[in-house]
Design a protein around this motif. Structure first.
Motif, PDB file in Angstrom:
ATOM      1  N   LYS A  42       0.867  -1.256  -0.005  1.00 46.85           N
ATOM      2  CA  LYS A  42      -0.078   0.111   0.051  1.00 46.85           C
ATOM      3  C   LYS A  42       0.824   1.262  -0.118  1.00 46.85           C
ATOM      4  N   ASN A  43       1.882   1.251   0.803  1.00 48.87           N
ATOM      5  CA  ASN A  43       3.031   2.329   0.518  1.00 48.87           C
ATOM      6  C   ASN A  43       3.475   2.360  -0.600  1.00 48.87           C
ATOM      7  N   LEU A  44       3.750   1.491  -1.237  1.00 48.44           N
ATOM      8  CA  LEU A  44       4.417   1.602  -2.439  1.00 48.44           C
ATOM      9  C   LEU A  44       3.662   1.738  -3.610  1.00 48.44           C
ATOM     10  N   ASN A  45       2.719   1.089  -3.908  1.00 55.79           N
ATOM     11  CA  ASN A  45       2.032   1.406  -5.094  1.00 55.79           C
ATOM     12  C   ASN A  45       0.644   0.731  -5.262  1.00 55.79           C
ATOM     13  N   ALA A  46      -0.125   0.217  -4.280  1.00 56.52           N
ATOM     14  CA  ALA A  46      -1.363  -0.481  -4.353  1.00 56.52           C
ATOM     15  C   ALA A  46      -2.461   0.566  -3.495  1.00 56.52           C
ATOM     16  N   SER A  47      -3.447   0.558  -4.138  1.00 55.67           N
ATOM     17  CA  SER A  47      -4.471   1.565  -3.276  1.00 55.67           C
ATOM     18  C   SER A  47      -5.008   1.018  -2.217  1.00 55.67           C
ATOM     19  N   GLU A  48      -5.472   1.928  -1.361  1.00 55.55           N
ATOM     20  CA  GLU A  48      -5.972   1.617  -0.057  1.00 55.55           C
ATOM     21  C   GLU A  48      -7.247   0.393  -0.110  1.00 55.55           C
ATOM     22  N   GLU A  49      -8.100   0.709  -1.180  1.00 51.82           N
ATOM     23  CA  GLU A  49      -9.282  -0.081  -1.320  1.00 51.82           C
ATOM     24  C   GLU A  49      -8.868  -1.537  -1.936  1.00 51.82           C
TER      25      GLU A  49
END
Lengths: 179, 415
Positions: free
Chosen positions: A45-52
Motif C-alpha cells: 500500500k505504501n509503494l503502489n497499491a491503492s487503499e481499497e
C-alpha cells in the motif's frame, strides 16, 4: 536439491531504490507470521497499491529496478515475502545484504536489466533459472545475468543453513576418517 | 587489482577456499543484536551446534531496549537465555547501541575483519578495519564456523583535504558525498577515506563510515593514522602500531577528492539519505520534532556540539527535542561535562541509549504531518512512523539550531 526448472507467478512491479522499510515497515517486525505478512500488505500500500485494493500476495514475482532492498538488514523483510507466497525476485540490481538474504533463505533472485522497460503489473511471468531466462506471457523472453557459483551452491542446498549442514557433514566424515 | 586496503584485509583473512568470485575468510569479531538473534534461536536449536568462539561475539540488547511490548519482552528474555546457554561472555543489555559498543570495547582493530547483524556495522571501519553488515542467517553461519564468504569489492579512494570549518561535522561530509553519488552510487564498493590534512576526529569518522551503506557500499574505512592510534591508546592502553604499514600499497578503481574547507552544513531532504543539499537551501521549513542521537549522531562530540548551541537557550515552543546518547559511557561523559544539564535546561527530553527512535521501534514515533530533524541515518518514508511524516537528516549542530528556531536553520547563524 537442484534448482527448480520453472517458476510461474504474477508480476508486482516496483521502481528504483525500494528499501526494506518501504517493503516491510519496521513496526511489523514480529516472529508471528500473520503479523509479518500484514507488513508486506502495508508495504504494498505504501509503494503502489491503492487503499481499497484487495491484495493477494500468493504467487507474486517482484520486478524491481536498481538497488532493490537497500537500507536495513532486517531479515524479516525476506522472511515476510516468503511467508506471503512470493515466488521470485527480479531486479536490475540488488543491495548486497538483501541479495544475500534472498539466497540464504532460498527465494530466487535474478538480475535482469531489460524486462523493466516492458513488464506490466499482473503480467504472467515464468522464470527459467537453469536457462537464465524470464518469459512474459507465452513468447517474450529476457536474459538474466549469470549467478555467482557460490550463491548457486547455496540455493542448491536449499539456503545457507542447508549449505552449512552440508559443510558440517563433509567435515564430520573427514574427521571420522582421521580417527 | 583495484581492491584497495579492503582487498588486502580480505587476502590476509582468506582460509584458502574459493567459490566463483567469493572467498572464505576468518572473522575476528562478530556483532549480533536482539532482533537479529531472536530470528535465529530456533535454527540454532535445530542445528544443535555450539558457537565457534563465544569470546569473539558481542551481543547487545539495544533495539528492544527496554522492550515496549509483551512480544518484544519475550524475545529479549529468549535472547538472554540463549546468551547464557551459549556461554557468551560479552553480552551488553541496555548499555548502548551496538555499533558504539563494538568500537568502545577491545577487539576491533586496524587491519581486522568484523561482521555484524546490522547494515550499519560499517561504522567500525572508522578504526581501519573491514567492517560489514549481514542479515541474521549469514550471522548464524559465522557464529557456527567463524568464517564468512566475501567477494573482494572494487575500492574507491576518497581523499579528504583542507581544514574542517567549525560549522561542519562528519555527518555533513557523508551527506555531501551521498548527495553527489546518489542512493546506490557506490553499490558493492569499498569506500576508503584518507584524511590528509583535515584531522577529522574519531566521532566524525564513525558517523561517516556509519552511512556509507546508504550509498550501497559494502564497507567504508579510514586509513589508519595518528588519530586512530590515539583512539586505540586511550581505549586499550598499549597500541600495536605499524599493522597497516606491513600491507602493500593499495590500488583503487577510482579516486575522489573533497576539499572540506569549502563544505557547508548539509541536510538530506525526505525521503532519502542521498537527497543532500546545503542547509541554506532548506531554511525556513517548520519542524515539530528534533532527534539528537543514534549510532550516527549520538556520540560525545555530537552532544558537545548540540550543547554548544543550546547553552543558555530554550527549545522553540512548537518543537519536541529528544536526545539520546549512543552509549551509557557517552551518557556518563556528557553528564560529567555538563552537556546533559544544558540539554535538559534547554527543554530536551533525555532518552536512554537505544535504537528505538531511529528505527521507528519506540519512543518518538512520528504522526502524519509531523516534520522531524534527525541526526540519525535514514529518512525513508514510514521508517520513523506514519508514512505521511517527513524527516530531514542533518548534523547535531543543524538539529540544535532548528530546535531553537522551530524551523530549519543554518547553524552558522549561531556560531
Amino acid at each position: 536439491m537442484p534448482l527448480k526448472n520453472t517458476i510461474t507467478g504474477r508480476a508486482w512491479v516496483l521502481g528504483d531504490n525500494v528499501n526494506t522499510d518501504d517493503l516491510h515497515p519496521p513496526s511489523f517486525f514480529s516472529m508471528d507470521s500473520k503479523r509479518m505478512k500484514e507488513g508486506i500488505v502495508a508495504g504494498m500500500k505504501n509503494l503502489n497499491a491503492s487503499e481499497e485494493e484487495e491484495i493477494d500476495t500468493q504467487g507474486l514475482i517482484i520486478v524491481a529496478g536498481d538497488n532493490f532492498g537497500c537500507g536495513s538488514s532486517r531479515e524479516t523483510s525476506v522472511r515476510a515475502l516468503i511467508a506471503s507466497g512470493v515466488q521470485g525476485v527480479i531486479a536490475r540490481s540488488f543491495a548486497r545484504i538483501f541479495y544475500r538474504s534472498l539466497v540464504n533463505l532460498a527465494l530466487l533472485p535474478l538480475v535482469c536489466r531489460t524486462i523493466q522497460a516492458v513488464v506490466q503489473p499482473g503480467d504472467t511471468l515464468t522464470l527459467f533459472p537453469q536457462e537464465q531466462k524470464i518469459r512474459i506471457g507465452n513468447d517474450r523472453f529476457f536474459d538474466t545475468d549469470p549467478m555467482d557459483l557460490h550463491f548457486h551452491r547455496i540455493l542448491e542446498s536449499g539456503g545457507l543453513i542447508g549449505y552449512l549442514r552440508r559443510e558440517m557433514s563433509v567435515e564430520s566424515k573427514e574427521h571420522g576418517r582421521g580417527i | 587489482m583495484s581492491k584497495g586496503y579492503t582487498g588486502e584485509i580480505i587476502r590476509q583473512h582468506a582460509d584458502g577456499r574459493q567459490e566463483g568470485n567469493y572467498i572464505a575468510v576468518h572473522v575476528d569479531r562478530v556483532l549480533v543484536h536482539d532482533p537479529a538473534l531472536a530470528l535465529l534461536i530456533k535454527d540454532f536449536e535445530k542445528l544443535g551446534t555450539p558457537i565457534w568462539d563465544p569470546g569473539r561475539v558481542l551481543l547487545t540488547v539495544d533495539h528492544f531496549a527496554p522492550p515496549s511490548t509483551v512480544e518484544r519482552a519475550n524475545l529479549v528474555r529468549q535472547v538472554l537465555e540463549f546468551s547464557k546457554q551459549a556461554g557468551l561472555t560479552h553480552t551488553q543489555v541496555y548499555q548502548g547501541i551496538c555499533h558504539q559498543l563494538f568500537v568502545e570495547g577491545t577487539g576491533v582493530v586496524p587491519g581486522g575483519l568484523v561482521v555484524g547483524s546490522d547494515s550499519h556495522t560499517t561504522t567500525a571501519g572508522a578504526l581501519g578495519c573491514l567492517a560489514t553488515g549481514m542479515a541474521s542467517t549469514d550471522i548464524l553461519y559465522t557464529l557456527v564456523t567463524g568464517n564468512t564468504w566475501l567477494c573482494p569489492p572494487d575500492a574507491v579512494r576518497v581523499n579528504l583535504s583542507g581544514k574542517m570549518p567549525d560549522s561542519v561535522m562528519g555527518k555533513d561530509i557523508i551527506l555531501y558525498l551521498l548527495g553527489r553519488s546518489g542512493e546506490g552510487g557506490y553499490l558493492g564498493n569499498a569506500l576508503e577515506f584518507y584524511d590528509h590534512s583535515a584531522h577529522i576526529g574519531m566521532d566524525d569518522r564513525l558517523a561517516i563510515c556509519n552511512m556509507v551503506v546508504e550509498g550501497g557500499a559494502k564497507n567504508g574505512l579510514f586509513y589508519p593514522d595518528e588519530i586512530t592510534a590515539a583512539y586505540l591508546k586511550n581505549r586499550d592502553g598499549a597500541v600495536e602500531t605499524g599493522v597497516w604499514d606491513t600491507l602493500s600499497v593499495p590500488k583503487y578503481k577510482k579516486e575522489e577528492t573533497i576539499d572540506i574547507s569549502f563544505l557547508e552544513p548539509q541536510i538530506a531532504l525526505p525521503h532519502s539519505p542521498a537527497n543532500g543539499v546545503p542547509v541554506k537551501d532548506a531554511v525556513g521549513e517548520k519542524v515539530n520534532q528534533v532527534f539528537i542521537g543514534s549510532c550516527t549522531g549520538g556520540r560525545f562530540r555530537d552532544l558537545e556540539m548540540a550543547a554548544q548551541i543550546l547553552k543558555g537557550r530554550r527549545v522553540h515552543d512548537t518543537v519536541r527535542l529528544m536526545a539520546s546518547p549512543a552509549s551509557q559511557k557517552i551518557y556518563r561523559q556528557a553528564i560529567e561535562k555538563g552537556y546533559i544539564q544544558i540539554l535538559v535546561d534547554a527543554g530536551a527530553v533525555i532518552l536512554n541509549p537505544s535504537c528505538g527512535p531511529c528505527g521507528g521501534i519506540d519512543k518518538g514515533i512520528l504522526a502524519a504531518g509531523d516534520v522531524c530533524l534527525s541526526t540519525s541515518n535514514r529518512n525513508f518514508k514510514g521508517r520513523l512512523g506514519d508514512p505521511a511524516a517527513r524527516t530531514f537528516l542533518c548534523s547535531p549542530l543543524t538539529a540544535a539550531a532548528g530546535a531553537v528556531q522551530g524551523v530549519i536553520t543554518d547553524p552558522r547563524d549561531f556560531l
